[in-house]
Design a protein around this motif. Structure first.
Motif, PDB file in Angstrom:
ATOM      1  N   GLY A  95       0.788  -1.220   0.000  1.00 15.50           N
ATOM      2  CA  GLY A  95       0.000   0.000   0.000  1.00 15.50           C
ATOM      3  C   GLY A  95       0.816   1.265   0.000  1.00 15.50           C
ATOM      4  N   GLY A  96       2.125   1.146   0.129  1.00 13.61           N
ATOM      5  CA  GLY A  96       2.983   2.331   0.175  1.00 13.61           C
ATOM      6  C   GLY A  96       3.849   2.451  -1.062  1.00 13.61           C
ATOM      7  N   GLU A  97       4.641   3.480  -1.082  1.00 17.58           N
ATOM      8  CA  GLU A  97       5.565   3.711  -2.188  1.00 17.58           C
ATOM      9  C   GLU A  97       6.889   2.985  -1.918  1.00 17.58           C
ATOM     10  OE1 GLU A  97       5.022   5.344  -5.019  1.00 17.58           O
ATOM     11  OE2 GLU A  97       2.938   5.671  -4.401  1.00 17.58           O
ATOM     12  N   PRO A  98       7.539   2.501  -2.965  1.00 17.26           N
ATOM     13  CA  PRO A  98       8.841   1.860  -2.759  1.00 17.26           C
ATOM     14  C   PRO A  98       9.875   2.877  -2.301  1.00 17.26           C
ATOM     15  CG  PRO A  98       8.373   2.102  -5.100  1.00 17.26           C
ATOM     16  CD  PRO A  98       7.125   2.475  -4.380  1.00 17.26           C
ATOM     17  N   PRO A  99      10.739   2.500  -1.387  1.00 13.13           N
ATOM     18  CA  PRO A  99      11.744   3.450  -0.892  1.00 13.13           C
ATOM     19  C   PRO A  99      12.853   3.652  -1.917  1.00 13.13           C
ATOM     20  CG  PRO A  99      12.122   1.303   0.074  1.00 13.13           C
ATOM     21  CD  PRO A  99      10.850   1.195  -0.722  1.00 13.13           C
ATOM     22  N   SER A 100      13.514   4.774  -1.818  1.00 11.29           N
ATOM     23  CA  SER A 100      14.682   5.061  -2.646  1.00 11.29           C
ATOM     24  C   SER A 100      15.925   4.856  -1.783  1.00 11.29           C
ATOM     25  CB  SER A 100      14.633   6.497  -3.171  1.00 11.29           C
ATOM     26  OG  SER A 100      15.800   6.801  -3.914  1.00 11.29           O
ATOM     27  N   ILE A 101      16.760   3.885  -2.178  1.00 10.35           N
ATOM     28  CA  ILE A 101      17.920   3.506  -1.382  1.00 10.35           C
ATOM     29  C   ILE A 101      19.192   3.817  -2.158  1.00 10.35           C
ATOM     30  CG2 ILE A 101      19.114   1.614  -0.225  1.00 10.35           C
ATOM     31  CD1 ILE A 101      16.490   2.331   1.068  1.00 10.35           C
ATOM     32  N   GLY A 102      20.051   4.619  -1.593  1.00  6.01           N
ATOM     33  CA  GLY A 102      21.352   4.897  -2.186  1.00  6.01           C
ATOM     34  C   GLY A 102      22.418   4.014  -1.559  1.00  6.01           C
ATOM     35  N   SER A 103      23.525   3.836  -2.248  1.00  9.43           N
ATOM     36  CA  SER A 103      24.598   3.005  -1.733  1.00  9.43           C
ATOM     37  C   SER A 103      25.952   3.545  -2.171  1.00  9.43           C
ATOM     38  CB  SER A 103      24.444   1.560  -2.218  1.00  9.43           C
ATOM     39  OG  SER A 103      25.544   0.767  -1.804  1.00  9.43           O
ATOM     40  N   ARG A 104      26.911   3.457  -1.254  1.00  6.61           N
ATOM     41  CA  ARG A 104      28.288   3.847  -1.581  1.00  6.61           C
ATOM     42  C   ARG A 104      29.078   2.672  -2.137  1.00  6.61           C
ATOM     43  NH1 ARG A 104      27.576   5.949   3.668  1.00  6.61           N
ATOM     44  NH2 ARG A 104      28.851   4.247   4.501  1.00  6.61           N
ATOM     45  N   THR A 105      28.447   1.475  -2.135  1.00  5.12           N
ATOM     46  CA  THR A 105      29.157   0.264  -2.536  1.00  5.12           C
ATOM     47  C   THR A 105      28.828  -0.109  -3.972  1.00  5.12           C
ATOM     48  OG1 THR A 105      29.104  -0.565  -0.282  1.00  5.12           O
ATOM     49  CG2 THR A 105      29.518  -2.177  -2.015  1.00  5.12           C
ATOM     50  N   ARG A 110      29.897  -7.451  -2.819  1.00  3.46           N
ATOM     51  CA  ARG A 110      29.064  -6.881  -1.767  1.00  3.46           C
ATOM     52  C   ARG A 110      27.701  -6.502  -2.312  1.00  3.46           C
ATOM     53  NH1 ARG A 110      31.600  -7.763   3.161  1.00  3.46           N
ATOM     54  NH2 ARG A 110      33.838  -7.438   2.899  1.00  3.46           N
ATOM     55  N   SER A 111      26.730  -6.507  -1.445  1.00  3.89           N
ATOM     56  CA  SER A 111      25.382  -6.080  -1.795  1.00  3.89           C
ATOM     57  C   SER A 111      25.076  -4.754  -1.104  1.00  3.89           C
ATOM     58  CB  SER A 111      24.363  -7.136  -1.354  1.00  3.89           C
ATOM     59  OG  SER A 111      23.045  -6.632  -1.435  1.00  3.89           O
ATOM     60  N   PRO A 112      24.283  -3.896  -1.721  1.00  3.78           N
ATOM     61  CA  PRO A 112      23.888  -2.666  -1.022  1.00  3.78           C
ATOM     62  C   PRO A 112      22.878  -2.928   0.092  1.00  3.78           C
ATOM     63  CG  PRO A 112      22.790  -2.811  -3.135  1.00  3.78           C
ATOM     64  CD  PRO A 112      23.770  -3.946  -3.097  1.00  3.78           C
ATOM     65  N   LEU A 113      22.409  -4.186   0.185  1.00  4.83           N
ATOM     66  CA  LEU A 113      21.402  -4.538   1.186  1.00  4.83           C
ATOM     67  C   LEU A 113      21.939  -5.615   2.113  1.00  4.83           C
ATOM     68  CD1 LEU A 113      18.237  -4.868  -1.101  1.00  4.83           C
ATOM     69  CD2 LEU A 113      19.125  -2.817   0.025  1.00  4.83           C
ATOM     70  N   ARG A 114      21.329  -5.693   3.271  1.00  6.02           N
ATOM     71  CA  ARG A 114      21.557  -6.803   4.168  1.00  6.02           C
ATOM     72  C   ARG A 114      20.210  -7.161   4.794  1.00  6.02           C
ATOM     73  NH1 ARG A 114      23.455  -2.476   7.881  1.00  6.02           N
ATOM     74  NH2 ARG A 114      22.046  -2.527   9.698  1.00  6.02           N
ATOM     75  N   TYR A 115      20.096  -8.352   5.359  1.00  8.39           N
ATOM     76  CA  TYR A 115      18.880  -8.757   6.061  1.00  8.39           C
ATOM     77  C   TYR A 115      19.151  -8.749   7.562  1.00  8.39           C
ATOM     78  CZ  TYR A 115      15.863  -9.993   2.170  1.00  8.39           C
ATOM     79  OH  TYR A 115      15.043  -9.932   1.075  1.00  8.39           O
ATOM     80  N   ASP A 116      18.386  -7.951   8.283  1.00  8.76           N
ATOM     81  CA  ASP A 116      18.521  -7.864   9.735  1.00  8.76           C
ATOM     82  C   ASP A 116      17.405  -8.658  10.411  1.00  8.76           C
ATOM     83  OD1 ASP A 116      20.683  -6.240   9.447  1.00  8.76           O
ATOM     84  OD2 ASP A 116      19.754  -4.432  10.270  1.00  8.76           O
ATOM     85  N   LEU A 117      17.761  -9.402  11.443  1.00  8.16           N
ATOM     86  CA  LEU A 117      16.765 -10.095  12.243  1.00  8.16           C
ATOM     87  C   LEU A 117      15.942  -9.051  12.984  1.00  8.16           C
ATOM     88  CD1 LEU A 117      15.756 -12.884  13.057  1.00  8.16           C
ATOM     89  CD2 LEU A 117      17.432 -12.885  14.908  1.00  8.16           C
TER      90      LEU A 117
END
Length: 222
Positions: A95-105, A110-117
């Motif tokens: 129901g929301g808008e997708p976020p805009s994610i920037g990355s220095r990598t 390496r991935s610009p994302l990680r999965y946090d518990l």
């Protein structure tokens, strides 16, 4: 006692533990009827178990097993994709808008994302866990809170607290195996480019930790 023990294990892993009064993301319930409580939790708190974000949990089949399992302890984890740089949520909420994610990598490694518990829910059926020592039960809970353990896996050939309900006479708490695994899990860089690469990073940290422990033991016996 249980909260303090989990906090102690987390502190040893250099995981930040909230102060009293914080918004808790770990829920542990002890009950005499595990299946009924688990079902009531899922039905009454659906967004905790199935948040409106894709790929955050093990899916509907696993959730059904959580509800109907006859295991003494059952657990459910939620992981969220976040920016590896900022920790910002990196997924669209329904129901929301997708976020805009920037990355220095910019890297294939390496991935610009990680999965946090993000949260853990544990239900302990005391009618089935009454025969085990309380310190061992608390360490078992700490293990399944801090690591996304597969409840269907067979750990009988490993010296781990996860064998508590199969060999309770010889399990008294977290073992060196458990501590080494948790240490490697939290020391490994969390932004590898694939799940296989992430597993390899944890395995590498585990091997380094074992070698360091072996070298230290050899030095003490010389």
């Amino acid at each position: 006692m249980l909260a303090d023990r989990i906090g102690e294990v987390a502190h040893d892993l250099e995981i930040r533990v909230g102060e009293p009064g914080c918004t808790a993301n770990v829920l542990i319930i002890a009950t005499e009827d595990g299946p009924s409580v688990a079902s009531a939790l899922v039905e009454g708190w659906r967004r905790r178990f199935r948040p409106p974000i894709d790929n955050t949990n093990m899916g509907l089949a696993a959730l059904e097993r959580f509800k109907t399992s006859d295991a003494p302890v059952r657990w459910w984890h939620i992981s969220l994709p976040v920016s590896a740089d900022t920790g910002q949520l990196a997924a669209r909420v329904a129901g929301g808008e997708p976020p805009s994610i920037g990355s220095r990598t910019v890297s294939r490694m390496r991935s610009p994302l990680r999965y946090d518990l993000n949260s853990a829910t544990v239900v302990i059926d005391m009618t089935k866990a009454s025969g085990v020592l309380l310190p061992a039960l608390m360490d078992y809970a700490a293990m399944v809170v801090l690591a996304q353990v597969d409840p269907r896996a067979d750990y009988s050939d490993q010296p781990t607290v996860l064998n508590l309900f199969g060999d309770s006479q010889n399990v008294t708490g977290l073992t060196d195996w458990d501590r080494a695994y948790l240490q490697a899990l939290y020391e490994a860089e969390p932004d590898r480019a694939s799940a296989a690469a992430q597993e390899a990073a944890v395995a590498e940290r585990l091997q380094k930790g074992r070698r360091a422990a072996a070298n230290q033991q050899d030095a003490q016996t010389e």
